[in-house]
Motif scaffolding. Structure first.
Motif, mmCIF file in Angstrom:
data_model
loop_
_atom_site.group_PDB
_atom_site.id
_atom_site.type_symbol
_atom_site.label_atom_id
_atom_site.label_comp_id
_atom_site.label_asym_id
_atom_site.label_seq_id
_atom_site.Cartn_x
_atom_site.Cartn_y
_atom_site.Cartn_z
ATOM 1 N N LEU A 202 0.829 -1.203 0.000
ATOM 2 C CA LEU A 202 0.000 0.000 0.000
ATOM 3 C C LEU A 202 0.867 1.259 0.000
ATOM 4 O O LEU A 202 0.564 2.238 -0.688
ATOM 5 N N CYS A 203 1.951 1.228 0.766
ATOM 6 C CA CYS A 203 2.854 2.383 0.808
ATOM 7 C C CYS A 203 3.481 2.638 -0.554
ATOM 8 O O CYS A 203 3.660 3.788 -0.971
ATOM 9 N N GLU A 204 3.799 1.555 -1.278
ATOM 10 C CA GLU A 204 4.481 1.681 -2.561
ATOM 11 C C GLU A 204 3.549 2.110 -3.693
ATOM 12 O O GLU A 204 4.018 2.673 -4.693
ATOM 13 N N THR A 205 2.259 1.859 -3.540
ATOM 14 C CA THR A 205 1.343 2.082 -4.666
ATOM 15 C C THR A 205 0.341 3.206 -4.411
ATOM 16 O O THR A 205 -0.556 3.407 -5.237
ATOM 17 N N THR A 206 0.487 3.913 -3.316
ATOM 18 C CA THR A 206 -0.416 5.029 -3.019
ATOM 19 C C THR A 206 0.252 6.338 -3.405
ATOM 20 O O THR A 206 1.440 6.551 -3.123
ATOM 21 N N GLY A 207 -0.523 7.205 -4.032
ATOM 22 C CA GLY A 207 0.006 8.485 -4.486
ATOM 23 C C GLY A 207 0.089 9.519 -3.380
ATOM 24 O O GLY A 207 0.339 9.197 -2.214
ATOM 25 N N GLU A 209 -2.224 11.433 -1.971
ATOM 26 C CA GLU A 209 -3.283 11.434 -0.950
ATOM 27 C C GLU A 209 -3.103 10.208 -0.068
ATOM 28 O O GLU A 209 -3.652 9.143 -0.310
ATOM 29 N N ARG A 210 -2.314 10.388 1.015
ATOM 30 C CA ARG A 210 -1.869 9.255 1.821
ATOM 31 C C ARG A 210 -2.392 9.284 3.248
ATOM 32 O O ARG A 210 -2.021 8.421 4.062
ATOM 33 N N ALA A 211 -3.216 10.243 3.587
ATOM 34 C CA ALA A 211 -3.641 10.379 4.983
ATOM 35 C C ALA A 211 -4.308 9.105 5.501
ATOM 36 O O ALA A 211 -4.138 8.720 6.671
ATOM 37 N N TRP A 212 -5.055 8.408 4.650
ATOM 38 C CA TRP A 212 -5.777 7.220 5.081
ATOM 39 C C TRP A 212 -4.847 6.090 5.502
ATOM 40 O O TRP A 212 -5.231 5.215 6.303
ATOM 41 N N LEU A 213 -3.596 6.094 5.003
ATOM 42 C CA LEU A 213 -2.646 5.049 5.364
ATOM 43 C C LEU A 213 -2.336 5.043 6.848
ATOM 44 O O LEU A 213 -1.912 4.018 7.401
ATOM 45 N N ASN A 214 -2.546 6.171 7.515
ATOM 46 C CA ASN A 214 -2.292 6.244 8.951
ATOM 47 C C ASN A 214 -3.105 5.216 9.730
ATOM 48 O O ASN A 214 -2.648 4.683 10.742
ATOM 49 N N LYS A 215 -4.310 4.933 9.262
ATOM 50 C CA LYS A 215 -5.175 3.990 9.973
ATOM 51 C C LYS A 215 -4.823 2.533 9.689
ATOM 52 O O LYS A 215 -5.279 1.638 10.398
ATOM 53 N N VAL A 216 -4.044 2.285 8.660
ATOM 54 C CA VAL A 216 -3.727 0.907 8.260
ATOM 55 C C VAL A 216 -2.468 0.474 8.992
ATOM 56 O O VAL A 216 -1.379 0.986 8.740
ATOM 57 N N ARG A 217 -2.621 -0.480 9.914
ATOM 58 C CA ARG A 217 -1.540 -0.871 10.809
ATOM 59 C C ARG A 217 -1.061 -2.290 10.498
ATOM 60 O O ARG A 217 -1.872 -3.195 10.324
ATOM 61 N N ALA A 244 -4.622 6.457 20.109
ATOM 62 C CA ALA A 244 -4.684 7.032 18.776
ATOM 63 C C ALA A 244 -3.560 6.495 17.900
ATOM 64 O O ALA A 244 -2.516 6.033 18.394
ATOM 65 N N THR A 245 -3.750 6.538 16.606
ATOM 66 C CA THR A 245 -2.755 6.039 15.656
ATOM 67 C C THR A 245 -1.657 7.063 15.366
ATOM 68 O O THR A 245 -0.751 6.788 14.574
ATOM 69 N N GLY A 246 -1.716 8.233 15.978
ATOM 70 C CA GLY A 246 -0.669 9.227 15.795
ATOM 71 C C GLY A 246 -0.777 9.918 14.454
ATOM 72 O O GLY A 246 -1.863 10.073 13.894
ATOM 73 N N SER A 247 0.352 10.330 13.917
ATOM 74 C CA SER A 247 0.362 11.052 12.643
ATOM 75 C C SER A 247 1.284 10.344 11.661
ATOM 76 O O SER A 247 2.045 9.439 12.017
ATOM 77 N N GLY A 248 1.231 10.775 10.419
ATOM 78 C CA GLY A 248 2.073 10.187 9.390
ATOM 79 C C GLY A 248 1.434 8.960 8.772
ATOM 80 O O GLY A 248 0.415 8.458 9.241
ATOM 81 N N ASP A 249 2.061 8.456 7.709
ATOM 82 C CA ASP A 249 1.480 7.326 6.984
ATOM 83 C C ASP A 249 1.961 5.973 7.483
ATOM 84 O O ASP A 249 1.481 4.925 7.038
#
Length: 331
Positions: A202-207, A209-217, A244-249
């Motif tokens: 997901l990290c390699e193929t997301t452009g 708009e990455r904010a949603w990646l923060n929730k993916v653990r 909380a999941t904090g910040s960043g992707d």
């Protein structure tokens, strides 16, 4: 026998099982929490609410995901784990419809949610106890309707290359990413668990708009399904939020998973000491009443979605009681 009769018979059987466990001998061991909650097959007739934490709690006034919908099929029906907080059930139904409408996913195969009154399960999960967790298989729903028997044996499918921690591009497409993104962007979702290899993909193929990646653990397993966890919902003051999941992707923190966590244990290492079984006294106080409450039916033998009484109103004596051990203090 009618569906109503079968449901009521199964519920009564669960009550009798708990009663039998309590009636064996005075010296018999106290039933564990997973025995108590695993034997019940109807929601508690209480306002819809989650109590405790995702891995130590229970669920009142649960809704049940229908086995079949236009854009979903529930799997492993014999496990009877299709119950959740009404907002969890709504989330699953909405996600399935919207993903199909956008052409992202033809329909969801839904795995375990929670038991009828939440609580620890006899096998398979440490969490999923308060009706806010749900497993979604990483396989598109087939065009045909699977029979109940087929749903018991329908094979899981990993999205990883056999013997590796890398996503198999012969299986994976952008639709997998888009489905997980749709789930993560729902404001009710607190986090989503996937295998570290999936997180890396997901990290390699997301452009941009990455904010949603923060929730993916990243987490162990989760290469055949992804695990969605909702925030504590309104009307559940007894629900304990996860940090909380904090910040960043989260894409810069994957090395530890591949270099350490996913590696085989060192030879001669001591196995982890098993935890003692959870008892009812270890759970939130409200779970005793959830376990004792009468069954919630909608008049047709189907467990109703929720109660009309104000959320959190737990102050009444149940008309039908399931014997629950009382020789240990409530903490």
């Amino acid at each position: 026998m009618t569906a109503t009769g079968k449901t009521r018979t199964r519920t009564a059987a669960g009550a009798l099982l708990v009663a039998a466990m309590m009636a064996c001998t005075a010296a018999a061991a106290e039933p564990t929490a997973k025995q108590i909650f695993g034997s019940q097959h109807a929601a508690a007739a209480l306002p819809s609410a989650s109590y405790g934490f995702y891995s130590k709690g229970c669920l009142a006034g649960a809704a049940q995901l229908p086995a079949d919908g236009p854009t979903w099929q529930a799997m492993r029906l014999s496990r009877d784990r299709r119950y959740g907080h009404p907002n969890t059930i709504d989330f699953l139904e909405r996600l399935s419809r919207e993903a199909a409408a956008r052409g992202v996913w033809p329909g969801l195969l839904v795995g375990d949610i929670s038991q009828a009154r939440g609580g620890p399960m006899p096998s398979g999960h440490a969490s999923h106890q308060i009706g806010l967790d749900a497993d979604i298989w990483l396989q598109p729903m087939p065009a045909r309707r699977l029979t109940p028997e087929a749903r018991e044996d329908f094979p899981f499918r990993s999205v990883l290359k056999p013997g590796t921690f890398q996503v198999d591009d012969r299986v994976w497409t952008s639709n997998y990413r888009d489905l997980i993104r749709m789930a993560a962007e729902d404001p009710r979702v607190q986090r989503i668990f996937v295998h570290p290899g999936i997180k890396k993909k997901l990290c390699e193929t997301t452009g941009r708009e990455r904010a949603w990646l923060n929730k993916v653990r990243p987490y162990y397993g989760h290469h055949e399904h992804f695990h969605v966890r909702l925030f504590c919902q309104p009307g559940s003051p007894g629900c304990t939020e996860q940090r909380a999941t904090g910040s960043g992707d989260g894409c810069g923190d994957l090395d530890w998973w591949f270099d350490v966590a996913l590696q085989p244990p060192k030879p001669g290492g001591k196995p982890a000491k098993p935890k003692p079984p959870m008892m009812l006294a270890d759970m939130p106080n409200a779970c005793r009443q959830v376990a004792n409450a009468p069954a919630l039916f909608d008049g047709s033998g189907v467990v109703a979605a929720s109660m009309a009484a104000p959320a959190g109103a737990l102050g009444y004596a149940p008309e039908v009681r399931i014997p629950i051990p009382t020789n240990r203090p409530i903490r």
